[in-house]
Design a protein around this motif. Structure first.
Motif, short mmCIF file in Angstrom:
data_model
loop_
_atom_site.label_atom_id
_atom_site.label_comp_id
_atom_site.label_asym_id
_atom_site.label_seq_id
_atom_site.Cartn_x
_atom_site.Cartn_y
_atom_site.Cartn_z
N GLU A 179 -8.45 -6.47 36.81
CA GLU A 179 -9.42 -6.79 37.86
C GLU A 179 -10.35 -7.82 37.25
N THR A 229 -9.88 -11.68 41.31
CA THR A 229 -8.53 -11.34 40.85
C THR A 229 -7.47 -12.19 41.53
N ARG A 230 -7.51 -12.27 42.84
CA ARG A 230 -6.50 -13.03 43.60
C ARG A 230 -6.47 -14.48 43.14
N GLN A 231 -7.64 -15.08 43.01
CA GLN A 231 -7.75 -16.48 42.61
C GLN A 231 -7.10 -16.71 41.25
N ASP A 260 -2.65 -3.38 34.94
CA ASP A 260 -3.31 -3.99 36.08
C ASP A 260 -4.63 -4.55 35.60
N PRO A 281 1.06 -10.34 54.94
CA PRO A 281 0.70 -9.60 53.72
C PRO A 281 1.35 -8.22 53.64
N LEU A 310 -4.87 -14.70 39.67
CA LEU A 310 -3.43 -14.40 39.71
C LEU A 310 -2.66 -15.58 40.28
N LEU A 311 -3.21 -16.19 41.33
CA LEU A 311 -2.56 -17.39 41.89
C LEU A 311 -2.53 -18.52 40.87
N ASP A 368 -15.05 -10.32 43.43
CA ASP A 368 -13.68 -10.09 42.94
C ASP A 368 -12.93 -11.41 42.94
N SER A 415 4.15 -7.20 50.89
CA SER A 415 3.83 -6.05 50.03
C SER A 415 4.93 -4.99 50.12
N TYR A 457 -0.17 -19.57 57.30
CA TYR A 457 -1.63 -19.59 57.35
C TYR A 457 -2.16 -20.10 58.69
#
Length: 178
Positions: free
Chosen positions: A40, A51-53, A38, A91, A55-56, A49, A95, A82
């Protein structure tokens, strides 16, 4: 579970793996994730953070390379969500669905070593295939060979069907031989 590997993004946009004390690329971060780690990703200055940006961004690059995992209808549905009330529920749904998928995959992988030698696993797969085929073609026996049956007068359609049945019987023999 181990703590995620911290990747710092500097103002120069360079990514720094704090575990190995090296600068890394998105491809290297992708490999870390594929190896089961994983990550971060945080902005070094603000602590934000990211991370999401990132990963996308990794997913986008993989999809653009032709490694398509996400069907167009799923992507379209995500875009639509959206602007709907489903945005709040999606989400959790995604998940939980992915968690269920990974649990089923893990369960299947755990069962394979418990089956003994690879030959046993192959035999079980062949038996399962034979059972499915027997339901489709009741004249199939446990040996995988077609039982002789009286055929009606020969027609082009019946000859073609006979050829297909023969090919299937030969395939089943090969599967039994594994």
């Amino acid at each position: 579970m181990a703590d995620p590997i911290l990747i710092n993004r500097y103002a120069s946009r360079r990514l720094y793996n704090t575990q190995t004390s090296e600068y890394v690329t998105l491809d290297e971060i992708s490999e870390l994730i594929k190896q089961g780690n994983d990550v971060e990703i945080r902005d070094r200055k603000t602590g934000e953070d990211l991370t999401r940006q990132f990963l996308l961004q990794i997913i986008t690059e993989q999809e653009s390379k032709g490694e398509n995992v996400l069907p167009v209808n799923v992507l379209t549905g995500l875009v639509r969500s959206y602007s709907t009330a489903a945005q709040g529920m999606l989400p959790d749904f995604l998940s939980q669905s992915y968690e269920m998928f990974t649990q089923q995959q893990q369960s299947m992988m755990e069962k394979i070593p418990g089956m003994g030698a690879a030959g046993n696993w192959q035999k079980q797969q062949a038996d399962m295939m034979q059972s499915m085929m027997a339901a489709w073609m009741p004249q199939m026996q446990n040996t995988g060979a077609a039982t002789p049956k009286e055929e009606p007068e020969s027609t082009p359609e019946s000859e073609e069907l006979s050829a297909v049945k023969q090919q299937l019987a030969e395939l089943m023999k090969k599967v039994d031989g594994l």
